[in-house]
Scaffold this active site. Structure first.
Site: not given
Lengths: 214, 255
Positions: A83, A192, A194
Protein backbone atom coordinates in the site's frame (compact mmCIF):
# COMPACT_ATOMS: atom_id res chain seq x y z
CA UNK A 1 15.69 -19.34 12.00
CA UNK A 2 15.10 -16.79 9.27
CA UNK A 3 13.86 -13.45 10.54
CA UNK A 4 11.18 -11.34 8.84
CA UNK A 5 10.96 -7.76 10.09
CA UNK A 6 7.74 -5.78 9.65
CA UNK A 7 8.73 -2.13 9.82
CA UNK A 8 6.66 -0.09 12.28
CA UNK A 9 7.29 3.62 11.70
CA UNK A 10 4.08 4.73 13.36
CA UNK A 11 1.76 4.62 10.36
CA UNK A 12 -1.25 2.44 10.55
CA UNK A 13 -2.61 -0.81 11.63
CA UNK A 14 0.04 -3.51 11.56
CA UNK A 15 -1.94 -6.01 13.56
CA UNK A 16 -3.30 -7.88 10.56
CA UNK A 17 -0.10 -7.95 8.55
CA UNK A 18 1.76 -9.33 11.57
CA UNK A 19 -0.89 -11.94 12.33
CA UNK A 20 -1.11 -12.96 8.68
CA UNK A 21 2.65 -13.47 8.45
CA UNK A 22 2.68 -15.43 11.71
CA UNK A 23 0.02 -17.70 10.26
CA UNK A 24 1.73 -18.38 6.92
CA UNK A 25 5.27 -18.62 8.35
CA UNK A 26 4.18 -21.84 10.10
CA UNK A 27 7.30 -21.86 12.21
CA UNK A 28 9.59 -21.49 9.16
CA UNK A 29 10.41 -17.90 10.02
CA UNK A 30 10.46 -15.62 13.01
CA UNK A 31 8.10 -12.68 12.38
CA UNK A 32 8.90 -9.47 14.28
CA UNK A 33 7.05 -6.19 14.27
CA UNK A 34 9.73 -3.61 14.98
CA UNK A 35 10.54 0.09 15.21
CA UNK A 36 14.21 -0.66 15.90
CA UNK A 37 16.66 0.05 13.04
CA UNK A 38 19.04 -2.62 14.40
CA UNK A 39 16.33 -5.28 14.11
CA UNK A 40 15.57 -4.23 10.53
CA UNK A 41 19.31 -4.33 9.78
CA UNK A 42 19.57 -7.88 11.12
CA UNK A 43 16.44 -9.21 9.38
CA UNK A 44 16.65 -11.62 6.45
CA UNK A 45 13.52 -10.20 4.87
CA UNK A 46 11.75 -6.89 5.30
CA UNK A 47 8.07 -5.97 5.01
CA UNK A 48 7.32 -2.28 4.58
CA UNK A 49 3.63 -1.41 5.08
CA UNK A 50 1.95 1.99 5.27
CA UNK A 51 -1.48 3.56 5.56
CA UNK A 52 -2.97 7.00 5.46
CA UNK A 53 -1.54 10.02 3.68
CA UNK A 54 1.76 9.52 1.90
CA UNK A 55 3.36 12.80 3.14
CA UNK A 56 2.57 11.79 6.74
CA UNK A 57 4.11 8.37 6.14
CA UNK A 58 7.26 9.95 4.70
CA UNK A 59 7.54 12.34 7.63
CA UNK A 60 7.10 9.52 10.15
CA UNK A 61 9.70 7.44 8.33
CA UNK A 62 12.16 10.36 8.38
CA UNK A 63 11.59 10.94 12.09
CA UNK A 64 11.72 7.26 13.00
CA UNK A 65 15.40 6.82 12.19
CA UNK A 66 14.41 3.76 10.13
CA UNK A 67 14.79 5.27 6.66
CA UNK A 68 18.44 4.35 6.10
CA UNK A 69 17.89 0.72 7.11
CA UNK A 70 14.75 0.47 4.97
CA UNK A 71 16.66 1.76 1.95
CA UNK A 72 19.54 -0.60 2.65
CA UNK A 73 17.20 -3.58 2.93
CA UNK A 74 15.48 -2.59 -0.32
CA UNK A 75 18.85 -2.63 -2.05
CA UNK A 76 19.88 -6.12 -0.96
CA UNK A 77 17.28 -8.39 0.71
CA UNK A 78 13.82 -9.77 -0.11
CA UNK A 79 11.61 -6.73 0.39
CA UNK A 80 7.82 -6.41 0.29
CA UNK A 81 6.17 -2.98 0.09
CA UNK A 82 2.43 -2.85 0.83
CA UNK A 83 0.00 0.00 0.00
CA UNK A 84 1.53 3.35 0.99
CA UNK A 85 4.74 1.50 1.85
CA UNK A 86 4.84 0.47 -1.81
CA UNK A 87 4.00 4.01 -2.96
CA UNK A 88 6.89 5.44 -0.92
CA UNK A 89 9.35 3.45 -3.05
CA UNK A 90 8.60 5.72 -6.02
CA UNK A 91 10.26 9.06 -6.64
CA UNK A 92 7.30 11.29 -5.84
CA UNK A 93 3.54 11.44 -5.38
CA UNK A 94 0.77 13.81 -6.38
CA UNK A 95 -0.47 13.50 -2.81
CA UNK A 96 2.18 15.89 -1.54
CA UNK A 97 5.33 17.80 -2.33
CA UNK A 98 7.43 15.50 -0.12
CA UNK A 99 10.13 13.55 -1.91
CA UNK A 100 9.70 9.81 -1.56
CA UNK A 101 12.41 7.17 -1.38
CA UNK A 102 13.11 7.07 -5.11
CA UNK A 103 13.93 3.37 -5.28
CA UNK A 104 11.73 3.22 -8.41
CA UNK A 105 11.75 6.03 -10.98
CA UNK A 106 7.98 6.43 -11.57
CA UNK A 107 5.48 8.42 -9.58
CA UNK A 108 2.20 7.99 -7.73
CA UNK A 109 -0.86 9.74 -9.19
CA UNK A 110 -4.47 10.26 -8.15
CA UNK A 111 -7.33 8.57 -10.01
CA UNK A 112 -8.33 11.53 -12.25
CA UNK A 113 -11.96 12.64 -11.62
CA UNK A 114 -12.68 13.06 -15.36
CA UNK A 115 -11.94 9.38 -15.99
CA UNK A 116 -13.94 7.96 -13.07
CA UNK A 117 -16.91 6.45 -14.87
CA UNK A 118 -17.55 3.06 -16.44
CA UNK A 119 -18.43 2.30 -20.06
CA UNK A 120 -22.13 2.89 -19.30
CA UNK A 121 -21.34 6.32 -17.85
CA UNK A 122 -21.89 5.39 -14.17
CA UNK A 123 -19.74 7.24 -11.67
CA UNK A 124 -16.87 5.26 -10.15
CA UNK A 125 -16.13 6.05 -6.53
CA UNK A 126 -12.77 7.09 -5.10
CA UNK A 127 -11.22 5.63 -2.98
CA UNK A 128 -11.07 2.53 -5.16
CA UNK A 129 -12.37 0.30 -2.37
CA UNK A 130 -13.12 -3.38 -2.57
CA UNK A 131 -12.13 -6.56 -4.37
CA UNK A 132 -10.71 -6.20 -7.85
CA UNK A 133 -9.15 -8.56 -10.36
CA UNK A 134 -5.40 -9.03 -10.68
CA UNK A 135 -3.90 -9.89 -14.05
CA UNK A 136 -0.41 -11.23 -14.50
CA UNK A 137 1.66 -9.09 -16.86
CA UNK A 138 4.98 -10.77 -16.05
CA UNK A 139 5.22 -14.02 -14.13
CA UNK A 140 6.79 -13.62 -10.68
CA UNK A 141 7.67 -16.22 -8.02
CA UNK A 142 5.49 -14.41 -5.46
CA UNK A 143 2.42 -14.99 -7.63
CA UNK A 144 2.90 -18.77 -7.70
CA UNK A 145 -0.34 -20.59 -6.91
CA UNK A 146 -2.50 -17.50 -7.49
CA UNK A 147 -4.92 -17.67 -10.41
CA UNK A 148 -4.89 -15.03 -13.13
CA UNK A 149 -7.91 -12.82 -12.51
CA UNK A 150 -7.95 -13.55 -8.75
CA UNK A 151 -9.47 -10.74 -6.67
CA UNK A 152 -7.56 -8.82 -4.01
CA UNK A 153 -8.77 -6.14 -1.60
CA UNK A 154 -7.89 -2.55 -2.50
CA UNK A 155 -8.41 0.72 -0.73
CA UNK A 156 -6.57 3.66 -2.28
CA UNK A 157 -7.02 6.93 -4.13
CA UNK A 158 -3.55 7.06 -5.71
CA UNK A 159 -1.77 4.50 -7.87
CA UNK A 160 1.64 3.78 -9.42
CA UNK A 161 2.33 5.44 -12.78
CA UNK A 162 5.20 5.48 -15.24
CA UNK A 163 6.06 1.98 -14.08
CA UNK A 164 5.41 -0.04 -17.24
CA UNK A 165 8.84 -1.62 -17.26
CA UNK A 166 8.53 -2.95 -13.69
CA UNK A 167 4.78 -3.76 -13.63
CA UNK A 168 4.13 -7.45 -12.92
CA UNK A 169 0.43 -7.40 -11.97
CA UNK A 170 -2.23 -5.10 -13.37
CA UNK A 171 -5.75 -4.24 -12.27
CA UNK A 172 -8.33 -1.95 -13.88
CA UNK A 173 -10.42 0.92 -12.51
CA UNK A 174 -11.62 1.81 -15.09
CA UNK A 175 -8.32 1.83 -16.98
CA UNK A 176 -5.44 -0.59 -16.49
CA UNK A 177 -2.89 0.39 -13.87
CA UNK A 178 0.08 -1.34 -12.25
CA UNK A 179 -1.18 -3.05 -9.10
CA UNK A 180 2.17 -4.65 -8.28
CA UNK A 181 5.67 -3.83 -9.44
CA UNK A 182 8.86 -5.81 -8.97
CA UNK A 183 12.56 -5.44 -9.58
CA UNK A 184 15.31 -7.75 -8.36
CA UNK A 185 14.70 -8.36 -4.63
CA UNK A 186 11.74 -5.95 -4.34
CA UNK A 187 8.03 -6.67 -4.74
CA UNK A 188 5.64 -3.78 -4.10
CA UNK A 189 1.87 -4.14 -4.15
CA UNK A 190 -0.87 -1.50 -3.99
CA UNK A 191 -3.61 -3.63 -2.46
CA UNK A 192 -3.73 -5.43 0.87
CA UNK A 193 -2.68 -9.09 0.73
CA UNK A 194 -3.19 -9.31 4.50
CA UNK A 195 -6.89 -8.52 3.88
CA UNK A 196 -7.34 -10.56 0.71
CA UNK A 197 -8.34 -13.90 2.21
CA UNK A 198 -6.75 -17.06 0.76
CA UNK A 199 -5.08 -15.49 -2.29
CA UNK A 200 -3.49 -12.77 -0.20
CA UNK A 201 -2.19 -15.28 2.32
CA UNK A 202 -0.72 -17.29 -0.56
CA UNK A 203 1.27 -14.22 -1.65
CA UNK A 204 2.60 -13.70 1.88
CA UNK A 205 3.46 -17.38 2.13
CA UNK A 206 5.36 -17.14 -1.15
CA UNK A 207 7.29 -14.19 0.28
CA UNK A 208 8.29 -16.26 3.33
CA UNK A 209 9.81 -18.82 0.99
CA UNK A 210 11.28 -16.33 -1.51
CA UNK A 211 15.01 -16.08 -2.16
CA UNK A 212 14.70 -12.59 -3.64
CA UNK A 213 15.25 -13.62 -7.24
CA UNK A 214 12.81 -12.95 -10.05
CA UNK B 1 -16.31 -2.77 -14.64
CA UNK B 2 -14.46 -5.39 -12.68
CA UNK B 3 -14.52 -3.94 -9.14
CA UNK B 4 -16.89 -6.24 -7.26
CA UNK B 5 -19.90 -4.98 -5.36
CA UNK B 6 -19.45 -6.07 -1.78
CA UNK B 7 -21.67 -8.13 0.53
CA UNK B 8 -21.12 -7.35 4.20
CA UNK B 9 -22.69 -9.40 6.98
CA UNK B 10 -23.23 -7.30 10.11
CA UNK B 11 -22.79 -8.77 13.58
CA UNK B 12 -24.15 -7.20 16.76
CA UNK B 13 -21.79 -7.72 19.67
CA UNK B 14 -22.35 -7.24 23.36
CA UNK B 15 -20.17 -8.32 26.26
CA UNK B 16 -17.88 -10.17 23.87
CA UNK B 17 -20.57 -12.31 22.26
CA UNK B 18 -22.53 -12.06 19.04
CA UNK B 19 -26.25 -11.63 19.66
CA UNK B 20 -29.26 -11.49 17.43
CA UNK B 21 -32.65 -10.00 18.08
CA UNK B 22 -35.77 -12.11 17.84
CA UNK B 23 -38.90 -10.20 16.81
CA UNK B 24 -37.15 -6.96 17.74
CA UNK B 25 -37.38 -7.67 21.45
CA UNK B 26 -35.20 -10.24 23.11
CA UNK B 27 -31.55 -10.68 22.30
CA UNK B 28 -30.38 -14.22 21.91
CA UNK B 29 -26.80 -15.35 22.20
CA UNK B 30 -25.73 -16.33 18.70
CA UNK B 31 -22.28 -17.50 19.51
CA UNK B 32 -18.59 -16.90 19.45
CA UNK B 33 -17.53 -13.97 17.25
CA UNK B 34 -14.48 -15.77 15.88
CA UNK B 35 -16.46 -18.84 14.83
CA UNK B 36 -19.18 -16.75 13.19
CA UNK B 37 -16.63 -14.54 11.43
CA UNK B 38 -14.84 -17.64 10.11
CA UNK B 39 -18.11 -19.05 8.84
CA UNK B 40 -18.92 -15.89 6.87
CA UNK B 41 -15.35 -15.70 5.56
CA UNK B 42 -15.67 -19.28 4.31
CA UNK B 43 -18.96 -18.37 2.60
CA UNK B 44 -17.18 -15.57 0.73
CA UNK B 45 -18.12 -12.46 2.74
CA UNK B 46 -16.22 -9.46 1.36
CA UNK B 47 -15.98 -7.69 4.69
CA UNK B 48 -17.47 -7.93 8.15
CA UNK B 49 -19.04 -5.18 10.22
CA UNK B 50 -19.22 -5.45 13.99
CA UNK B 51 -21.64 -3.23 15.81
CA UNK B 52 -20.90 -2.88 19.49
CA UNK B 53 -24.26 -2.61 21.23
CA UNK B 54 -22.83 -2.94 24.73
CA UNK B 55 -24.88 -0.76 27.03
CA UNK B 56 -22.55 -0.67 30.02
CA UNK B 57 -19.39 1.37 29.70
CA UNK B 58 -17.68 -1.20 31.98
CA UNK B 59 -17.91 -3.80 29.24
CA UNK B 60 -16.91 -1.56 26.34
CA UNK B 61 -13.32 -2.77 26.18
CA UNK B 62 -14.53 -6.30 25.50
CA UNK B 63 -15.03 -5.35 21.86
CA UNK B 64 -11.27 -4.81 21.62
CA UNK B 65 -10.67 -8.44 22.56
CA UNK B 66 -13.30 -9.57 20.07
CA UNK B 67 -11.68 -7.60 17.24
CA UNK B 68 -8.20 -8.77 18.21
CA UNK B 69 -9.32 -12.39 18.19
CA UNK B 70 -11.18 -12.12 14.89
CA UNK B 71 -8.40 -10.16 13.15
CA UNK B 72 -5.90 -12.82 14.19
CA UNK B 73 -7.76 -15.50 12.27
CA UNK B 74 -9.91 -13.91 9.60
CA UNK B 75 -8.08 -12.01 6.87
CA UNK B 76 -10.73 -9.85 5.26
CA UNK B 77 -11.54 -6.21 6.09
CA UNK B 78 -13.22 -5.56 9.43
CA UNK B 79 -15.29 -2.50 10.31
CA UNK B 80 -16.26 -1.71 13.87
CA UNK B 81 -18.89 0.76 15.02
CA UNK B 82 -20.94 1.62 18.07
CA UNK B 83 -20.03 3.98 20.87
CA UNK B 84 -17.12 5.68 19.12
CA UNK B 85 -16.83 9.11 20.74
CA UNK B 86 -13.22 10.24 20.56
CA UNK B 87 -10.25 10.03 18.24
CA UNK B 88 -8.64 7.82 20.85
CA UNK B 89 -11.54 5.33 20.56
CA UNK B 90 -10.73 5.10 16.85
CA UNK B 91 -7.05 4.55 17.59
CA UNK B 92 -7.76 1.73 20.04
CA UNK B 93 -10.08 -0.09 17.65
CA UNK B 94 -7.60 0.19 14.78
CA UNK B 95 -4.78 -1.06 16.99
CA UNK B 96 -6.93 -4.01 18.01
CA UNK B 97 -7.15 -5.02 14.35
CA UNK B 98 -10.09 -3.09 12.87
CA UNK B 99 -9.48 -1.75 9.36
CA UNK B 100 -12.23 0.84 9.49
CA UNK B 101 -14.10 2.48 12.32
CA UNK B 102 -17.65 3.65 11.89
CA UNK B 103 -18.72 6.91 13.57
CA UNK B 104 -22.42 7.62 13.99
CA UNK B 105 -23.85 9.81 16.76
CA UNK B 106 -20.53 11.53 17.40
CA UNK B 107 -20.28 12.56 13.73
CA UNK B 108 -23.36 14.71 14.36
CA UNK B 109 -22.50 16.00 17.83
CA UNK B 110 -18.78 16.51 17.11
CA UNK B 111 -18.05 16.50 13.37
CA UNK B 112 -14.49 17.55 14.16
CA UNK B 113 -13.88 14.00 15.44
CA UNK B 114 -14.46 12.74 11.88
CA UNK B 115 -12.06 15.32 10.49
CA UNK B 116 -9.38 14.67 13.12
CA UNK B 117 -9.65 10.89 12.80
CA UNK B 118 -9.49 10.99 8.98
CA UNK B 119 -6.52 13.29 9.11
CA UNK B 120 -4.70 11.10 11.62
CA UNK B 121 -5.53 7.60 10.36
CA UNK B 122 -6.46 8.26 6.74
CA UNK B 123 -9.86 8.46 5.08
CA UNK B 124 -9.69 4.76 4.25
CA UNK B 125 -10.15 3.99 7.96
CA UNK B 126 -13.12 6.26 8.63
CA UNK B 127 -16.72 5.31 7.88
CA UNK B 128 -19.54 7.67 8.78
CA UNK B 129 -22.76 5.86 9.64
CA UNK B 130 -25.95 7.74 8.80
CA UNK B 131 -29.36 6.68 10.11
CA UNK B 132 -32.01 8.44 8.04
CA UNK B 133 -35.79 8.54 7.92
CA UNK B 134 -38.12 10.04 5.30
CA UNK B 135 -39.58 13.36 6.43
CA UNK B 136 -42.92 12.68 4.70
CA UNK B 137 -44.79 10.21 2.52
CA UNK B 138 -43.17 11.45 -0.70
CA UNK B 139 -39.90 9.75 0.36
CA UNK B 140 -37.91 12.51 -1.31
CA UNK B 141 -36.22 14.10 1.70
CA UNK B 142 -34.64 12.29 4.62
CA UNK B 143 -33.67 13.43 8.09
CA UNK B 144 -30.83 12.08 10.18
CA UNK B 145 -31.54 10.48 13.55
CA UNK B 146 -28.94 9.69 16.22
CA UNK B 147 -28.78 7.68 19.45
CA UNK B 148 -29.86 4.47 17.79
CA UNK B 149 -32.54 6.21 15.75
CA UNK B 150 -34.32 7.83 18.70
CA UNK B 151 -33.23 11.45 18.35
CA UNK B 152 -34.08 13.66 15.34
CA UNK B 153 -31.41 16.16 14.29
CA UNK B 154 -33.06 18.29 11.62
CA UNK B 155 -30.13 17.46 9.32
CA UNK B 156 -30.73 16.51 5.69
CA UNK B 157 -29.19 13.10 4.98
CA UNK B 158 -27.91 13.89 1.47
CA UNK B 159 -26.34 17.20 2.49
CA UNK B 160 -24.84 15.55 5.55
CA UNK B 161 -23.24 12.77 3.50
CA UNK B 162 -21.59 15.36 1.26
CA UNK B 163 -20.33 17.26 4.30
CA UNK B 164 -18.89 14.06 5.82
CA UNK B 165 -17.04 13.37 2.58
CA UNK B 166 -15.59 16.89 2.74
CA UNK B 167 -14.44 16.27 6.32
CA UNK B 168 -12.56 13.18 5.20
CA UNK B 169 -14.90 10.20 5.56
CA UNK B 170 -13.81 7.40 3.24
CA UNK B 171 -17.15 5.64 3.09
CA UNK B 172 -20.79 6.11 4.13
CA UNK B 173 -22.82 3.40 5.89
CA UNK B 174 -26.39 4.43 5.15
CA UNK B 175 -29.22 2.88 7.16
CA UNK B 176 -32.83 3.58 6.38
CA UNK B 177 -34.64 3.83 9.71
CA UNK B 178 -37.99 3.38 7.92
CA UNK B 179 -36.90 0.03 6.63
CA UNK B 180 -34.64 -1.35 9.35
CA UNK B 181 -36.10 -4.64 10.58
CA UNK B 182 -39.01 -4.59 8.10
CA UNK B 183 -37.57 -7.07 5.57
CA UNK B 184 -39.27 -5.18 2.73
CA UNK B 185 -36.07 -3.98 1.08
CA UNK B 186 -33.77 -0.96 1.16
CA UNK B 187 -35.16 2.54 0.84
CA UNK B 188 -33.95 2.81 -2.76
CA UNK B 189 -34.65 6.52 -3.42
CA UNK B 190 -32.68 7.41 -0.27
CA UNK B 191 -29.81 5.10 -1.18
CA UNK B 192 -29.63 6.41 -4.72
CA UNK B 193 -29.82 10.06 -3.66
CA UNK B 194 -26.92 9.68 -1.23
CA UNK B 195 -24.80 7.46 -3.48
CA UNK B 196 -25.17 9.80 -6.45
CA UNK B 197 -24.38 12.85 -4.33
CA UNK B 198 -20.99 11.65 -3.06
CA UNK B 199 -17.80 10.39 -4.68
CA UNK B 200 -16.98 7.92 -1.90
CA UNK B 201 -18.47 4.40 -1.61
CA UNK B 202 -21.89 3.96 0.00
CA UNK B 203 -22.99 0.84 1.88
CA UNK B 204 -26.75 0.30 1.87
CA UNK B 205 -28.31 -1.04 5.05
CA UNK B 206 -31.72 -1.60 6.57
CA UNK B 207 -34.63 -3.68 5.36
CA UNK B 208 -33.12 -6.66 3.56
CA UNK B 209 -35.52 -9.59 3.57
CA UNK B 210 -34.50 -11.52 0.48
CA UNK B 211 -31.77 -11.72 -2.14
CA UNK B 212 -33.61 -9.58 -4.69
CA UNK B 213 -33.37 -6.72 -2.19
CA UNK B 214 -29.58 -6.92 -2.36
CA UNK B 215 -29.73 -6.82 -6.16
CA UNK B 216 -32.09 -3.83 -6.04
CA UNK B 217 -29.78 -1.98 -3.65
CA UNK B 218 -26.96 -2.14 -6.18
CA UNK B 219 -28.89 -1.71 -9.44
CA UNK B 220 -31.60 0.74 -8.38
CA UNK B 221 -29.99 2.15 -5.24
CA UNK B 222 -26.53 2.59 -6.82
CA UNK B 223 -24.96 1.18 -3.65
CA UNK B 224 -21.32 0.11 -3.77
CA UNK B 225 -21.87 -2.47 -1.05
CA UNK B 226 -24.84 -4.03 0.71
CA UNK B 227 -25.04 -4.89 4.37
CA UNK B 228 -27.40 -7.39 5.94
CA UNK B 229 -27.75 -9.13 9.25
CA UNK B 230 -30.78 -11.30 9.84
CA UNK B 231 -31.00 -13.04 6.45
CA UNK B 232 -27.54 -14.46 7.10
CA UNK B 233 -27.75 -14.99 10.88
CA UNK B 234 -30.88 -17.07 10.82
CA UNK B 235 -29.54 -19.24 8.03
CA UNK B 236 -32.14 -18.19 5.46
CA UNK B 237 -29.39 -17.58 2.92
CA UNK B 238 -25.65 -17.98 2.77
CA UNK B 239 -23.39 -15.19 1.56
CA UNK B 240 -22.54 -17.37 -1.40
CA UNK B 241 -26.21 -17.68 -2.38
CA UNK B 242 -26.49 -13.91 -2.16
CA UNK B 243 -23.51 -13.49 -4.47
CA UNK B 244 -24.86 -16.00 -6.95
CA UNK B 245 -28.15 -14.11 -7.05
CA UNK B 246 -26.29 -10.85 -7.67
CA UNK B 247 -24.20 -12.45 -10.39
CA UNK B 248 -27.32 -13.76 -12.14
CA UNK B 249 -28.59 -10.19 -12.13
CA UNK B 250 -25.44 -9.08 -13.97
CA UNK B 251 -23.67 -7.60 -10.94
CA UNK B 252 -19.92 -8.03 -10.62
CA UNK B 253 -19.16 -10.06 -7.47
CA UNK B 254 -16.23 -11.94 -5.99
CA UNK B 255 -17.06 -15.64 -6.15
Amino acid sequence: MEKIAIVDYGMGNLHSVTKAFELVAEGRADVVLTADPAVVAAADKVVFPGQGAMPDCMRHLDESGLKAEVLKAASERPFLGICVGAQLLFARSEEGPTESLGVFPGEVVRFPPEKMHDAAGHKLKVPHMGWNEMFVKHAHPLWKGIADGERFYFVHSYHFAGADDIAVIESAYPYRFAAAVARDNIFAIQCHPEKSAGAGLQLLKNFVGWDGRQ
Amino acid sequence: MPLAKRIIPCLDVTAGRVVKGVNFVGLRDAGDPVEIAKKYDAQGADELTFLDITASSDDRDLILHVIDAVASQVFIPLTVGGGVRKVDDVRRLLNAGADKVSINTTAVSNPEVVEAAASRFGSQAIVVAIDAKAVDDTNTRWEIFTHGGRRPTGLDAVEWAVRMQQLGAGEILLTSMDRDGTKIGFNLPLTRAVSDAVDIPVIASGGVGNLQHLVDGVIDGHADAVLAASIFHFGEYTVRQAKEAMQRAGIEVRL
